[in-house]
Design a protein around this motif. Structure first.
Motif, PDB file in Angstrom:
ATOM      1  N   SER A 125       0.850  -1.162  -0.068  1.00 53.10           N
ATOM      2  CA  SER A 125       0.005  -0.003  -0.141  1.00 53.10           C
ATOM      3  C   SER A 125       0.838   1.377  -0.140  1.00 53.10           C
ATOM      4  O   SER A 125       1.994   1.386   0.723  1.00 53.10           O
ATOM      5  N   GLY A 126       0.400   2.395  -0.727  1.00 48.03           N
ATOM      6  CA  GLY A 126       1.210   3.475  -0.951  1.00 48.03           C
ATOM      7  C   GLY A 126       2.499   3.590  -2.017  1.00 48.03           C
ATOM      8  O   GLY A 126       3.008   4.535  -2.194  1.00 48.03           O
ATOM      9  N   GLU A 127       2.910   2.255  -2.478  1.00 48.52           N
ATOM     10  CA  GLU A 127       3.807   2.394  -3.376  1.00 48.52           C
ATOM     11  C   GLU A 127       3.409   2.778  -4.845  1.00 48.52           C
ATOM     12  O   GLU A 127       2.474   2.630  -5.200  1.00 48.52           O
ATOM     13  N   ILE A 128       4.492   3.335  -5.672  1.00 43.74           N
ATOM     14  CA  ILE A 128       4.156   3.473  -7.048  1.00 43.74           C
ATOM     15  C   ILE A 128       5.165   2.404  -7.571  1.00 43.74           C
ATOM     16  O   ILE A 128       6.370   2.391  -7.474  1.00 43.74           O
ATOM     17  N   PHE A 129       4.335   1.568  -8.321  1.00 49.00           N
ATOM     18  CA  PHE A 129       4.819   0.281  -8.843  1.00 49.00           C
ATOM     19  C   PHE A 129       4.907   0.345 -10.445  1.00 49.00           C
ATOM     20  O   PHE A 129       3.770   0.631 -10.992  1.00 49.00           O
ATOM     21  N   GLY A 130       5.985  -0.165 -11.072  1.00 49.35           N
ATOM     22  CA  GLY A 130       5.961   0.198 -12.454  1.00 49.35           C
ATOM     23  C   GLY A 130       6.123  -1.402 -13.142  1.00 49.35           C
ATOM     24  O   GLY A 130       6.951  -2.133 -12.672  1.00 49.35           O
ATOM     25  N   ALA A 165      10.129   5.027 -15.494  1.00 45.32           N
ATOM     26  CA  ALA A 165      10.183   4.083 -14.563  1.00 45.32           C
ATOM     27  C   ALA A 165      11.523   4.542 -13.496  1.00 45.32           C
ATOM     28  O   ALA A 165      11.052   4.268 -12.359  1.00 45.32           O
ATOM     29  N   ASP A 166      12.391   4.965 -13.708  1.00 44.97           N
ATOM     30  CA  ASP A 166      13.425   5.294 -13.024  1.00 44.97           C
ATOM     31  C   ASP A 166      13.057   6.539 -12.228  1.00 44.97           C
ATOM     32  O   ASP A 166      13.144   6.467 -11.024  1.00 44.97           O
ATOM     33  N   ARG A 167      12.662   7.358 -12.849  1.00 47.47           N
ATOM     34  CA  ARG A 167      12.052   8.718 -12.053  1.00 47.47           C
ATOM     35  C   ARG A 167      10.966   8.657 -10.991  1.00 47.47           C
ATOM     36  O   ARG A 167      10.999   9.077 -10.176  1.00 47.47           O
ATOM     37  N   LEU A 168       9.969   7.956 -11.560  1.00 44.21           N
ATOM     38  CA  LEU A 168       8.763   7.582 -10.830  1.00 44.21           C
ATOM     39  C   LEU A 168       8.417   6.664 -10.021  1.00 44.21           C
ATOM     40  O   LEU A 168       7.882   6.943  -8.956  1.00 44.21           O
ATOM     41  N   CYS A 169       8.844   5.363 -10.195  1.00 46.08           N
ATOM     42  CA  CYS A 169       8.536   4.167  -9.459  1.00 46.08           C
ATOM     43  C   CYS A 169       9.489   3.934  -8.302  1.00 46.08           C
ATOM     44  O   CYS A 169      10.542   3.898  -8.440  1.00 46.08           O
ATOM     45  N   ASP A 170       8.771   3.540  -7.128  1.00 45.96           N
ATOM     46  CA  ASP A 170       9.459   3.067  -6.086  1.00 45.96           C
ATOM     47  C   ASP A 170       9.991   1.542  -6.348  1.00 45.96           C
ATOM     48  O   ASP A 170      11.205   1.365  -5.907  1.00 45.96           O
ATOM     49  N   ARG A 171       9.256   0.666  -6.982  1.00 46.14           N
ATOM     50  CA  ARG A 171       9.857  -0.577  -7.317  1.00 46.14           C
ATOM     51  C   ARG A 171       9.351  -0.802  -8.874  1.00 46.14           C
ATOM     52  O   ARG A 171       8.334  -0.360  -9.332  1.00 46.14           O
ATOM     53  N   VAL A 172      10.123  -1.470  -9.527  1.00 51.52           N
ATOM     54  CA  VAL A 172       9.796  -1.888 -11.145  1.00 51.52           C
ATOM     55  C   VAL A 172      10.034  -3.262 -11.267  1.00 51.52           C
ATOM     56  O   VAL A 172      11.005  -3.919 -10.719  1.00 51.52           O
ATOM     57  N   ALA A 173       9.287  -4.049 -12.117  1.00 53.34           N
ATOM     58  CA  ALA A 173       9.162  -5.146 -12.516  1.00 53.34           C
ATOM     59  C   ALA A 173       9.266  -5.102 -14.092  1.00 53.34           C
ATOM     60  O   ALA A 173       8.561  -4.402 -14.719  1.00 53.34           O
ATOM     61  N   ILE A 174      10.528  -5.827 -14.430  1.00 55.81           N
ATOM     62  CA  ILE A 174      10.939  -5.602 -15.899  1.00 55.81           C
ATOM     63  C   ILE A 174      10.087  -6.899 -16.544  1.00 55.81           C
ATOM     64  O   ILE A 174      10.314  -8.084 -16.198  1.00 55.81           O
ATOM     65  N   ILE A 175       9.345  -6.679 -17.662  1.00 57.42           N
ATOM     66  CA  ILE A 175       8.600  -7.703 -18.221  1.00 57.42           C
ATOM     67  C   ILE A 175       8.846  -7.644 -19.668  1.00 57.42           C
ATOM     68  O   ILE A 175       9.087  -6.711 -20.306  1.00 57.42           O
ATOM     69  N   ASP A 176       9.203  -8.938 -20.147  1.00 55.99           N
ATOM     70  CA  ASP A 176       9.465  -9.394 -21.538  1.00 55.99           C
ATOM     71  C   ASP A 176       9.036 -10.553 -22.058  1.00 55.99           C
ATOM     72  O   ASP A 176       8.937 -11.563 -21.342  1.00 55.99           O
ATOM     73  N   ARG A 177       8.171 -10.546 -22.986  1.00 50.65           N
ATOM     74  CA  ARG A 177       7.609 -11.785 -23.516  1.00 50.65           C
ATOM     75  C   ARG A 177       6.804 -12.691 -22.536  1.00 50.65           C
ATOM     76  O   ARG A 177       6.869 -13.741 -22.349  1.00 50.65           O
ATOM     77  N   GLY A 178       6.013 -11.830 -21.775  1.00 51.41           N
ATOM     78  CA  GLY A 178       5.152 -12.418 -20.768  1.00 51.41           C
ATOM     79  C   GLY A 178       5.667 -12.874 -19.565  1.00 51.41           C
ATOM     80  O   GLY A 178       4.821 -12.882 -18.489  1.00 51.41           O
ATOM     81  N   SER A 179       6.920 -12.628 -19.405  1.00 48.13           N
ATOM     82  CA  SER A 179       7.526 -13.020 -17.990  1.00 48.13           C
ATOM     83  C   SER A 179       8.461 -12.001 -17.359  1.00 48.13           C
ATOM     84  O   SER A 179       8.868 -10.896 -17.977  1.00 48.13           O
ATOM     85  N   ILE A 180       8.267 -12.091 -15.982  1.00 47.59           N
ATOM     86  CA  ILE A 180       9.156 -10.903 -15.262  1.00 47.59           C
ATOM     87  C   ILE A 180      10.587 -11.371 -15.081  1.00 47.59           C
ATOM     88  O   ILE A 180      10.881 -12.476 -14.652  1.00 47.59           O
ATOM     89  N   VAL A 181      11.547 -10.655 -15.869  1.00 44.58           N
ATOM     90  CA  VAL A 181      13.053 -10.906 -15.974  1.00 44.58           C
ATOM     91  C   VAL A 181      13.674 -10.312 -14.794  1.00 44.58           C
ATOM     92  O   VAL A 181      14.750 -10.670 -14.461  1.00 44.58           O
ATOM     93  N   ALA A 182      13.172  -9.306 -14.015  1.00 42.47           N
ATOM     94  CA  ALA A 182      14.052  -8.754 -12.914  1.00 42.47           C
ATOM     95  C   ALA A 182      12.873  -7.805 -12.151  1.00 42.47           C
ATOM     96  O   ALA A 182      12.072  -7.376 -12.863  1.00 42.47           O
TER      97      ALA A 182
END
Ligand SMILES: Nc1ncnc2c1ncn2[C@@H]1O[C@H](COP(=O)(O)OP(=O)(O)OP(=O)(O)O)[C@@H](O)[C@H]1O
Ligand SMILES: [Mg+2]
Length: 327
Positions: free
Chosen positions: A28-33, A198-215
């Protein structure tokens, strides 16, 4: 209780797996990208969480409500701003807001008051009685965000909030989004293919590629995870510079276009020594820059590819074209 909890969520279209068993948690309260290139599965993920598409398998809760068995609970607690705009061009900003408020059965006086507050929050109060067709792209986005907040959701979904906007307008929108998060404590999940966003705005980021989260991680953590810093030295004699950089703390040296690029840990500590060694041998330096890895480097590291900005901008142009044609 996390704001959003996702377990092994999957969506297939006729055997094509668009979202392939992703899991993540948003507090709760996060900005997630969700950061990823065209076709990565970002919109499909958001559409499932917002109960607009049913998952093929897996599970998720939004504010504790199950996305399959408690659609109404989810819908009441979220606001959505989708990739393609959905404002009525022939109505004013106020009328667009009012219509949405009636849909959510928000009573007269409360409705009027909230519309006033939200239009002020996104700085559109002066233009509230103008038809939306006279609005710029950035103003439309701000209005869509204000409208998405009318029923006081605690979670806001933003699908590519700054797609196709110019850099200055994009910057302004980032400020509104940050203010919303800070002043109202709203949890925000956004999708983007802009690294910078993503860099500027997000507290946390999930990098998604071809349907999967890679990092997944904080922008700083993700950049740190690929290790080290980057120093770029421009010199009239790059071969001589490169020849000097044989110390064990140099993890990689590359020469390109009269520049030497070095990868190493704690670059700042080594800069004075590098400069002294180069001067002692009377080799010239035109410039020296210390750079941290960017999210672009992170994406490249985990996928072996770059986010194809060219393809992205081509698709943006097509979208703007179609959008203009619909009016
Ligand atoms: N209704 C559908 N039927 C068939 N395939 C679909 C459908 N919706 C999405 N897809 C496919 O699923 C994949 C993921 O699409 P999605 O729209 O989620 O990507 P995205 O990450 O949002 O991309 P973009 O950055 O272009 O918005 C794409 O290959 C897309 O063609
Ligand atoms: Mg999308």
């Amino acid at each position: 209780m996390p704001a959003i909890d996702v377990h092994d969520l999957t969506k297939s279209f006729d055997g094509f797996v668009a979202v392939d068993g992703i899991s993540f948690t948003i507090e709760s309260g996060e900005i997630f990208g969700l950061l990823g290139p065209n076709g990565a599965g970002k919109t499909t993920t958001i559409a499932m969480l917002a109960t607009m598409q049913r998952p093929t398998s897996g599970a998720a809760t939004v504010n504790g409500h199950d996305i399959v068995t408690d659609e109404d609970g989810v819908r009441r607690s979220i606001g959505i701003v989708f990739q393609d705009q959905s404002l009525d061009e022939e109505l004013t900003a106020y009328e667009n807001m009012d219509f949405h408020g009636r849909l959510y059965r928000i009573g007269g006086e409360v409705r009027r008051q909230r519309i006033g507050e939200l239009l002020a929050l996104v700085r559109l109060e002066d233009r509230k009685d103008d038809l939306v067709k006279t609005y710029s792209g950035g103003m439309r986005r701000r209005l869509e965000i204000a409208r998405g907040l009318l029923h006081e959701p605690t979670v806001l979904f933003l699908d590519e909030p700054t797609l196709g906007l110019d850099p200055q307008t994009r910057n302004h929108l980032w400020e509104y989004i940050e203010r919303l998060n800070a002043e109202k404590g709203i949890t925000i999940i956004l999708t983007t293919h802009y690294m910078e966003e993503a860099d500027r705005l997000c507290d946390r980021v999930a990098i998604i590629d071809r349907g999967s989260i890679v990092a997944e991680g904080t922008p700083a953590g993700l950049k740190a995870s690929i290790g080290g810093d980057v120093i770029t030295i421009a010199s009239p004699d790059p071969d001589a510079v490169a020849g000097l950089l044989t110390a064990p703390w140099v993890s990689g040296v590359e020469r390109r276009d009269g520049q030497v690029t070095i990868r190493l840990e704690n670059a700042e500590e080594h800069v004075p020594g590098i400069v002294t060694a180069i001067h002692q041998r009377s080799i010239g330096i035109t410039s020296l820059a210390v750079r941290k890895p960017t999210l672009e480097d992170v994406f490249l590291h985990y996928t072996g590819r770059t986010i194809r900005e060219e393809e992205a901008s081509g698709r943006e142009a097509m979208r703007m074209f179609h959008r203009a044609g619909r009016r």
